[in-house]
Scaffold this active site. Structure first.
Site, PDB file in Angstrom:
ATOM      1  N   HIS A 126       0.836  -1.207   0.000  1.00  0.00           N
ATOM      2  CA  HIS A 126       0.000   0.000   0.000  1.00  0.00           C
ATOM      3  C   HIS A 126       0.867   1.251   0.000  1.00  0.00           C
ATOM      4  O   HIS A 126       1.969   1.275   0.538  1.00  0.00           O
ATOM      5  CB  HIS A 126      -1.020  -0.001   1.141  1.00  0.00           C
ATOM      6  CG  HIS A 126      -0.432  -0.037   2.522  1.00  0.00           C
ATOM      7  ND1 HIS A 126      -0.064   1.098   3.180  1.00  0.00           N
ATOM      8  CD2 HIS A 126      -0.166  -1.060   3.351  1.00  0.00           C
ATOM      9  CE1 HIS A 126       0.402   0.773   4.381  1.00  0.00           C
ATOM     10  NE2 HIS A 126       0.372  -0.537   4.509  1.00  0.00           N
ATOM     11  N   ASP A 128      -0.345   4.356   0.933  1.00  0.00           N
ATOM     12  CA  ASP A 128      -0.668   5.348   1.961  1.00  0.00           C
ATOM     13  C   ASP A 128       0.112   5.054   3.239  1.00  0.00           C
ATOM     14  O   ASP A 128       0.576   3.934   3.456  1.00  0.00           O
ATOM     15  CB  ASP A 128      -2.175   5.391   2.239  1.00  0.00           C
ATOM     16  CG  ASP A 128      -2.738   4.074   2.759  1.00  0.00           C
ATOM     17  OD1 ASP A 128      -2.279   3.007   2.290  1.00  0.00           O
ATOM     18  OD2 ASP A 128      -3.611   4.094   3.647  1.00  0.00           O
ATOM     19  N   ASP A 161       6.402   0.697   6.533  1.00  0.00           N
ATOM     20  CA  ASP A 161       4.989   0.381   6.303  1.00  0.00           C
ATOM     21  C   ASP A 161       4.397   1.363   5.301  1.00  0.00           C
ATOM     22  O   ASP A 161       3.981   2.423   5.684  1.00  0.00           O
ATOM     23  CB  ASP A 161       4.266   0.464   7.650  1.00  0.00           C
ATOM     24  CG  ASP A 161       2.793   0.132   7.544  1.00  0.00           C
ATOM     25  OD1 ASP A 161       2.398  -0.494   6.555  1.00  0.00           O
ATOM     26  OD2 ASP A 161       2.033   0.516   8.456  1.00  0.00           O
ATOM     27  N   GLU A 195      -5.192   1.731   2.843  1.00  0.00           N
ATOM     28  CA  GLU A 195      -5.064   0.567   3.724  1.00  0.00           C
ATOM     29  C   GLU A 195      -5.132   0.967   5.187  1.00  0.00           C
ATOM     30  O   GLU A 195      -5.709   0.281   6.013  1.00  0.00           O
ATOM     31  CB  GLU A 195      -3.745  -0.165   3.454  1.00  0.00           C
ATOM     32  CG  GLU A 195      -3.662  -1.569   4.057  1.00  0.00           C
ATOM     33  CD  GLU A 195      -3.127  -1.621   5.486  1.00  0.00           C
ATOM     34  OE1 GLU A 195      -3.218  -2.689   6.112  1.00  0.00           O
ATOM     35  OE2 GLU A 195      -2.634  -0.603   5.999  1.00  0.00           O
ATOM     36  N   GLU A 196      -4.521   2.112   5.510  1.00  0.00           N
ATOM     37  CA  GLU A 196      -4.426   2.517   6.921  1.00  0.00           C
ATOM     38  C   GLU A 196      -5.771   2.978   7.488  1.00  0.00           C
ATOM     39  O   GLU A 196      -5.883   3.216   8.680  1.00  0.00           O
ATOM     40  CB  GLU A 196      -3.377   3.635   7.073  1.00  0.00           C
ATOM     41  CG  GLU A 196      -1.957   3.207   6.686  1.00  0.00           C
ATOM     42  CD  GLU A 196      -1.336   2.169   7.627  1.00  0.00           C
ATOM     43  OE1 GLU A 196      -2.007   1.776   8.601  1.00  0.00           O
ATOM     44  OE2 GLU A 196      -0.207   1.743   7.371  1.00  0.00           O
ATOM     45  N   ASP A 222       0.826 -10.560   1.366  1.00  0.00           N
ATOM     46  CA  ASP A 222       0.624  -9.219   1.918  1.00  0.00           C
ATOM     47  C   ASP A 222       1.548  -9.018   3.107  1.00  0.00           C
ATOM     48  O   ASP A 222       2.236  -9.947   3.527  1.00  0.00           O
ATOM     49  CB  ASP A 222      -0.846  -9.034   2.332  1.00  0.00           C
ATOM     50  CG  ASP A 222      -1.215  -7.570   2.596  1.00  0.00           C
ATOM     51  OD1 ASP A 222      -0.424  -6.669   2.245  1.00  0.00           O
ATOM     52  OD2 ASP A 222      -2.300  -7.327   3.156  1.00  0.00           O
ATOM     53  N   HIS A 468       4.666   2.763  12.593  1.00  0.00           N
ATOM     54  CA  HIS A 468       3.656   3.796  12.893  1.00  0.00           C
ATOM     55  C   HIS A 468       4.195   4.815  13.902  1.00  0.00           C
ATOM     56  O   HIS A 468       3.425   5.596  14.455  1.00  0.00           O
ATOM     57  CB  HIS A 468       2.347   3.196  13.438  1.00  0.00           C
ATOM     58  CG  HIS A 468       1.520   2.520  12.382  1.00  0.00           C
ATOM     59  ND1 HIS A 468       0.197   2.214  12.559  1.00  0.00           N
ATOM     60  CD2 HIS A 468       1.818   2.093  11.142  1.00  0.00           C
ATOM     61  CE1 HIS A 468      -0.270   1.621  11.469  1.00  0.00           C
ATOM     62  NE2 HIS A 468       0.703   1.526  10.603  1.00  0.00           N
TER      63      HIS A 468
END
Ligand code: ZN
Length: 496
Positions: A126, A128, A161, A195-196, A222, A468
């Site tokens: 992803h 984002d 991520d 995705e987030e 994934d 994150h």
């Protein structure tokens, strides 16, 4: 009377012999349990320019493709600019593969295979990223959207991520195309843009599109698990964990209603007291632990790699499962692999210190183990609380979902990933595992025979806070390994 002492003696002697035999069986079983690691066959891995790959990753970090809690704050232009940069950096990919923009900002690349009878494979990533928590910008060693390369690392939001896989996969494809590689089976790259915040626009639309085209994949790969270094106690080699399944999710609210009133004449018990008792009951009576499914596969695979004591226990789960479960549930990280976890997260009561609340409410978040369901959690809550004054139900709109199906640890996709890890990371142990959070891959469940969750990044204990968090980064060397991993995986999967 006379025979009694000798009978007692005989009993203890027999007991001693019995225990000795049992112990011998356990030890022999532990010694006979062979390593499940496959031989690391050498591979003809495409040459990758680590420095150039890192530069490309750095460039993608500069686009602030943030998924905010409120979508109004999102910047679609950042995604468009990222798409354009990818086109510039990967000319061969964009000449050879078909690229479609789906759901407003997600990308679906189709690399058509020569043999339409072979089931395709889908690699997810992803574009984002999560926002940088306000006030922490100054704590970054390099600004979060700088994409700076410094001290052997690429820095910034998305390096872990999960722009790592967007760039890793495209870099791998560009290099394979440069070598004249053309796949037999069709390869899809599906890169989400939300995705987030649920994947409702991106992943979901891509799956609908693929479904409408009758696509049924051999497997989907994934994010979800990584190569851990020094995180699993007793194992000093890196461990590549491949997620076979992910846990489900449900938040349950508990509500107690009453008359309210002045706090000078409280009833006994008070609504807050009733609610507190309910939470207490749930915490002390969690759903039962069991070493089953992916967790069992994990511990059985790790057993032969463990120091002797742990090895004896984990090689003999047929007998020692209850003891092992007790030990493993002593730590939150391993407890979460063995049971549906119970986490009270929100409490609401009166808005004033001298007013009894008319309504008190708690939210308890459960992560549901494969084998349990959202419904079995709701039933468990009612049984354990067993108090008609406490109303319980799933919080509306909080995205309850059952655990994913468990993918086959002996399936062709797993074998392919396992082989590739052993080729690119020969020092690493490969083991199946369970993902504790949720990923975009849940949307793909219906169009694939298996879903695996793994990305080839190395992670030490101290790196977990970067996920994150602040100072997200990947080493240039590890990113080079990631690109080689994806290139080799495409090749290995093609010759399944
Ligand atoms: Zn992610």
């Amino acid at each position: 009377m006379n025979s009694r002492p000798s009978r007692v003696k005989r009993f203890f002697r027999n007991l001693g012999i019995g225990l000795g035999v049992l112990l011998a069986i356990l030890v022999v079983k532990a010694l006979l349990t062979k390593s499940r690691q496959i031989a690391a066959t050498p591979a003809d891995v495409p040459a990758i320019d680590d420095a150039k790959a890192a530069e490309h990753l750095g460039r993608t970090i500069t686009f602030q493709t943030i998924s905010h809690q409120s979508p109004a704050e999102d910047d679609p232009a950042a995604f468009t600019a990222l798409h354009k940069a990818l086109e510039e950096m990967y000319p061969r990919v964009h000449q050879t593969l078909t690229r479609e923009i789906v759901g407003g900002g997600s990308l679906l690349y189709t690399w058509k295979g020569k043999d339409a009878s072979l089931p395709p494979v889908i690699y997810l990533a992803h574009m984002d990223v999560v926002p940088v928590e306000p006030g922490t910008e100054g704590d970054w060693q390099k600004p979060p959207f700088s994409g700076a390369i410094d001290g052997g690392y690429v820095w910034g939001r998305g390096t872990i991520d999960f722009k790592l896989a967007v760039v890793g996969l495209l870099e791998a494809a560009e290099s394979l195309l440069g070598q004249g590689f053309s796949p037999s089976r069709t390869v899809y790259f599906a890169f989400g843009h939300d995705e987030e915040v649920s994947g409702k626009k991106g992943a979901s639309a891509i799956v609908d599109l693929l479904k409408s085209r009758g696509v049924r994949a051999s497997y989907v790969l994934d994010e979800g698990m990584v190569i851990t270094e020094g995180i699993l106690k007793g194992i000093d080699r890196p461990v590549a964990l491949i997620g076979l399944a992910e846990k489900g999710y449900v938040s349950v609210e508990l509500v107690v209603e009453s008359q309210g009133g002045h706090s000078s004449m409280p009833p006994r018990p008070t609504p807050a007291g009733i609610l507190a008792a309910a939470i207490q009951k749930l915490e002390t009576n969690p759903m039962p632990a069991r070493i089953a499914g992916p967790a069992r596969s994990l511990f059985e695979t790790l057993a032969p790699e463990m120091p002797f004591g742990n090895r004896v226990i984990l090689s003999n789960l047929w007998l020692l499962s209850p003891i092992a479960a007790k030990v493993l549930s002593g730590s939150p990280a391993t407890d979460a692999l063995l049971r549906t976890t119970t986490a009270p997260t929100m409490l609401e009561g009166s808005v004033k210190e001298n007013v009894l609340p008319k309504r008190v409410r708690a939210v308890v978040n459960f992560r549901v183990l494969p084998g349990d369901t959202v419904q079995s959690v709701l039933d468990h809550v009612k049984d354990v609380v067993a108090d008609p004054r406490v109303q319980s139900k799933a919080v509306e709109g909080s995205g309850s979902q059952d655990p994913s199906p468990v993918s086959d640890v002996a399936g062709p996709g797993y074998k392919s990933i396992e082989k590739t890890v052993r080729q690119i990371f020969p020092d690493a142990i490969v083991a199946p595992s369970l993902v504790l959070g949720a990923t975009d891959s849940r949307y793909y469940q219906g169009i694939a025979d298996a879903v695996y969750r793994f990305s080839p990044q190395r992670m030490k204990d101290e790196d977990r806070a970067r996920f994150h968090g602040t100072n997200e980064r990947v080493s240039v060397k590890n990113f080079g390994e990631c690109v080689r991993f994806y290139a080799q995986l495409v090749k290995n999967t093609d010759s399944l």
